[in-house]
Design a protein around this motif. Sequence first.
Motif, PDB file in Angstrom:
ATOM      1  N   MET A  96      49.344  67.846  49.563  1.00 37.32           N
ATOM      2  CA  MET A  96      49.133  67.013  48.398  1.00 37.32           C
ATOM      3  C   MET A  96      47.564  66.911  48.092  1.00 37.32           C
ATOM      4  SD  MET A  96      51.680  64.061  48.731  1.00 37.32           S
ATOM      5  CE  MET A  96      53.331  64.146  49.495  1.00 37.32           C
ATOM      6  N   ARG A  97      46.771  66.575  48.924  1.00 38.50           N
ATOM      7  CA  ARG A  97      45.296  66.602  48.853  1.00 38.50           C
ATOM      8  C   ARG A  97      44.610  67.840  48.150  1.00 38.50           C
ATOM      9  NH1 ARG A  97      42.022  66.699  53.958  1.00 38.50           N
ATOM     10  NH2 ARG A  97      42.767  68.973  53.731  1.00 38.50           N
ATOM     11  N   ASP A  98      44.996  69.035  48.813  1.00 40.04           N
ATOM     12  CA  ASP A  98      44.505  70.121  48.528  1.00 40.04           C
ATOM     13  C   ASP A  98      44.897  70.613  46.993  1.00 40.04           C
ATOM     14  OD1 ASP A  98      43.297  70.269  50.896  1.00 40.04           O
ATOM     15  OD2 ASP A  98      44.474  71.759  51.648  1.00 40.04           O
ATOM     16  N   ALA A  99      46.149  70.114  46.603  1.00 40.94           N
ATOM     17  CA  ALA A  99      46.559  70.377  45.204  1.00 40.94           C
ATOM     18  C   ALA A  99      46.214  69.422  44.168  1.00 40.94           C
ATOM     19  CB  ALA A  99      48.228  70.870  45.189  1.00 40.94           C
ATOM     20  N   ASP A 100      45.895  68.211  44.817  1.00 42.48           N
ATOM     21  CA  ASP A 100      45.308  67.187  43.810  1.00 42.48           C
ATOM     22  C   ASP A 100      46.718  66.576  43.156  1.00 42.48           C
ATOM     23  OD1 ASP A 100      43.669  65.115  43.107  1.00 42.48           O
ATOM     24  OD2 ASP A 100      42.825  66.359  41.180  1.00 42.48           O
ATOM     25  N   ILE A 101      47.994  66.385  44.091  1.00 43.20           N
ATOM     26  CA  ILE A 101      48.889  65.804  43.333  1.00 43.20           C
ATOM     27  C   ILE A 101      49.408  64.804  44.433  1.00 43.20           C
ATOM     28  CG2 ILE A 101      49.565  68.015  42.271  1.00 43.20           C
ATOM     29  CD1 ILE A 101      51.449  68.743  44.632  1.00 43.20           C
ATOM     30  N   GLY A 102      50.367  64.024  43.812  1.00 44.99           N
ATOM     31  CA  GLY A 102      50.951  62.929  44.802  1.00 44.99           C
ATOM     32  C   GLY A 102      52.487  63.007  45.158  1.00 44.99           C
ATOM     33  N   ASP A 103      52.822  64.201  44.915  1.00 45.24           N
ATOM     34  CA  ASP A 103      54.220  64.597  45.377  1.00 45.24           C
ATOM     35  C   ASP A 103      54.586  66.017  45.744  1.00 45.24           C
ATOM     36  OD1 ASP A 103      56.013  65.684  43.323  1.00 45.24           O
ATOM     37  OD2 ASP A 103      54.314  64.665  42.304  1.00 45.24           O
ATOM     38  N   VAL A 104      55.254  66.374  46.517  1.00 44.99           N
ATOM     39  CA  VAL A 104      55.772  67.633  46.795  1.00 44.99           C
ATOM     40  C   VAL A 104      57.500  67.971  46.900  1.00 44.99           C
ATOM     41  CG1 VAL A 104      53.612  68.517  48.123  1.00 44.99           C
ATOM     42  CG2 VAL A 104      55.438  67.333  49.462  1.00 44.99           C
ATOM     43  N   LEU A 105      57.859  68.816  46.570  1.00 50.08           N
ATOM     44  CA  LEU A 105      59.253  68.735  46.566  1.00 50.08           C
ATOM     45  C   LEU A 105      59.561  69.628  47.845  1.00 50.08           C
ATOM     46  CD1 LEU A 105      59.840  70.266  42.881  1.00 50.08           C
ATOM     47  CD2 LEU A 105      60.038  67.808  43.968  1.00 50.08           C
ATOM     48  N   VAL A 106      60.703  69.297  48.386  1.00 51.49           N
ATOM     49  CA  VAL A 106      60.787  69.533  49.758  1.00 51.49           C
ATOM     50  C   VAL A 106      62.094  70.803  49.562  1.00 51.49           C
ATOM     51  CG1 VAL A 106      62.064  68.968  51.913  1.00 51.49           C
ATOM     52  CG2 VAL A 106      60.491  67.413  50.707  1.00 51.49           C
ATOM     53  N   VAL A 107      61.826  72.021  50.239  1.00 53.04           N
ATOM     54  CA  VAL A 107      62.859  73.032  49.985  1.00 53.04           C
ATOM     55  C   VAL A 107      63.568  73.573  51.314  1.00 53.04           C
ATOM     56  CG1 VAL A 107      61.925  73.500  47.766  1.00 53.04           C
ATOM     57  CG2 VAL A 107      60.942  74.831  49.629  1.00 53.04           C
ATOM     58  N   ASP A 108      64.446  74.204  51.220  1.00 55.13           N
ATOM     59  CA  ASP A 108      65.017  75.022  52.381  1.00 55.13           C
ATOM     60  C   ASP A 108      65.947  76.246  51.673  1.00 55.13           C
ATOM     61  OD1 ASP A 108      65.588  75.724  54.958  1.00 55.13           O
ATOM     62  OD2 ASP A 108      67.553  74.632  54.711  1.00 55.13           O
ATOM     63  N   GLY A 109      65.156  77.430  51.998  1.00 57.97           N
ATOM     64  CA  GLY A 109      65.991  78.702  51.330  1.00 57.97           C
ATOM     65  C   GLY A 109      65.933  78.482  49.972  1.00 57.97           C
ATOM     66  N   GLY A 110      64.687  78.200  49.373  1.00 51.79           N
ATOM     67  CA  GLY A 110      64.687  78.184  47.920  1.00 51.79           C
ATOM     68  C   GLY A 110      65.560  77.106  47.119  1.00 51.79           C
ATOM     69  N   ARG A 111      66.140  76.253  47.961  1.00 44.17           N
ATOM     70  CA  ARG A 111      66.843  75.292  47.325  1.00 44.17           C
ATOM     71  C   ARG A 111      66.289  73.767  47.443  1.00 44.17           C
ATOM     72  NH1 ARG A 111      69.122  78.687  44.828  1.00 44.17           N
ATOM     73  NH2 ARG A 111      71.178  79.725  45.150  1.00 44.17           N
ATOM     74  N   LEU A 112      66.414  73.122  46.467  1.00 42.93           N
ATOM     75  CA  LEU A 112      65.956  71.666  46.412  1.00 42.93           C
ATOM     76  C   LEU A 112      66.436  70.888  47.505  1.00 42.93           C
ATOM     77  CD1 LEU A 112      63.897  69.633  45.332  1.00 42.93           C
ATOM     78  CD2 LEU A 112      65.558  69.049  43.616  1.00 42.93           C
ATOM     79  N   ARG A 113      65.870  70.116  48.645  1.00 45.13           N
ATOM     80  CA  ARG A 113      66.246  69.537  49.419  1.00 45.13           C
ATOM     81  C   ARG A 113      66.009  67.718  49.272  1.00 45.13           C
ATOM     82  NH1 ARG A 113      70.382  72.685  49.825  1.00 45.13           N
ATOM     83  NH2 ARG A 113      70.101  74.240  50.829  1.00 45.13           N
ATOM     84  N   GLY A 114      64.866  67.620  48.612  1.00 43.61           N
ATOM     85  CA  GLY A 114      64.413  66.348  48.527  1.00 43.61           C
ATOM     86  C   GLY A 114      62.879  66.367  47.780  1.00 43.61           C
ATOM     87  N   ILE A 115      62.505  65.203  48.043  1.00 44.03           N
ATOM     88  CA  ILE A 115      61.183  65.019  47.118  1.00 44.03           C
ATOM     89  C   ILE A 115      60.340  63.873  47.984  1.00 44.03           C
ATOM     90  CG2 ILE A 115      62.101  63.148  45.532  1.00 44.03           C
ATOM     91  CD1 ILE A 115      59.865  64.248  43.403  1.00 44.03           C
ATOM     92  N   LEU A 116      59.104  64.061  48.252  1.00 49.33           N
ATOM     93  CA  LEU A 116      58.366  63.455  49.156  1.00 49.33           C
ATOM     94  C   LEU A 116      57.110  63.254  48.226  1.00 49.33           C
ATOM     95  CD1 LEU A 116      57.714  62.434  52.084  1.00 49.33           C
ATOM     96  CD2 LEU A 116      56.098  64.038  52.158  1.00 49.33           C
ATOM     97  N   THR A 117      56.834  61.834  48.353  1.00 50.77           N
ATOM     98  CA  THR A 117      55.515  61.333  47.402  1.00 50.77           C
ATOM     99  C   THR A 117      54.495  60.566  48.486  1.00 50.77           C
ATOM    100  OG1 THR A 117      56.183  58.920  47.312  1.00 50.77           O
ATOM    101  CG2 THR A 117      56.929  60.591  45.647  1.00 50.77           C
ATOM    102  N   ASP A 118      53.252  60.634  48.079  1.00 53.92           N
ATOM    103  CA  ASP A 118      52.299  60.001  48.966  1.00 53.92           C
ATOM    104  C   ASP A 118      52.857  58.610  48.982  1.00 53.92           C
ATOM    105  OD1 ASP A 118      52.197  58.883  46.206  1.00 53.92           O
ATOM    106  OD2 ASP A 118      50.049  59.735  45.973  1.00 53.92           O
TER     107      ASP A 118
END
Length: 152
Positions: free
Chosen positions: A29-51
């Motif tokens: 998140m810091r390196d991309a200058d964003i406050g969330d990342v999407l959680v994936v497994d096998g190219g499929r969305l599994r969740g969302i994580l925020t700061d």
Amino acid sequence: MARRVHEVMTGNPVTVGKSTTLAEAARVMRDADIGDVLVVDGGRLRGILTDRDIVVRAVADDRDPAETTVRAVCTTDPVTVGPDDGVDAAIALMRRRALRRLPVVTGDGALVGVVSLGDLVVEQDPGSALAAIAAAGPGNGHGNGPDNGRDS
């Protein structure tokens, strides 16, 4: 003609795997200058994580960010939209569910982007002060604020 989500979304969103540690996700998140990342497994969305998830669900509970995985604290069933959904429908969904971002997934579940409140403000009212802030802000609006609908 009504605009579609794929026309305003951020493609290629920043993702992490569900076994990524919170410390590593925070660095992403810091390196991309964003406050969330999407959680994936096998190219499929599994969740969302925020700061905020990291702070409220992990650090505040004395969990070790170097040992705790994303899976342990992320929102595992985020609300999503499709790339061909209308922008107006996405806005209505965000308003109804008090969301600041929506992952964009295809009918077969593949993650293709994310649409944020900032993206939609720029689309709906490009001349507004809020749109100017969103357009100039880090990550093009993809990041700041509460997670995908859950404030704690």
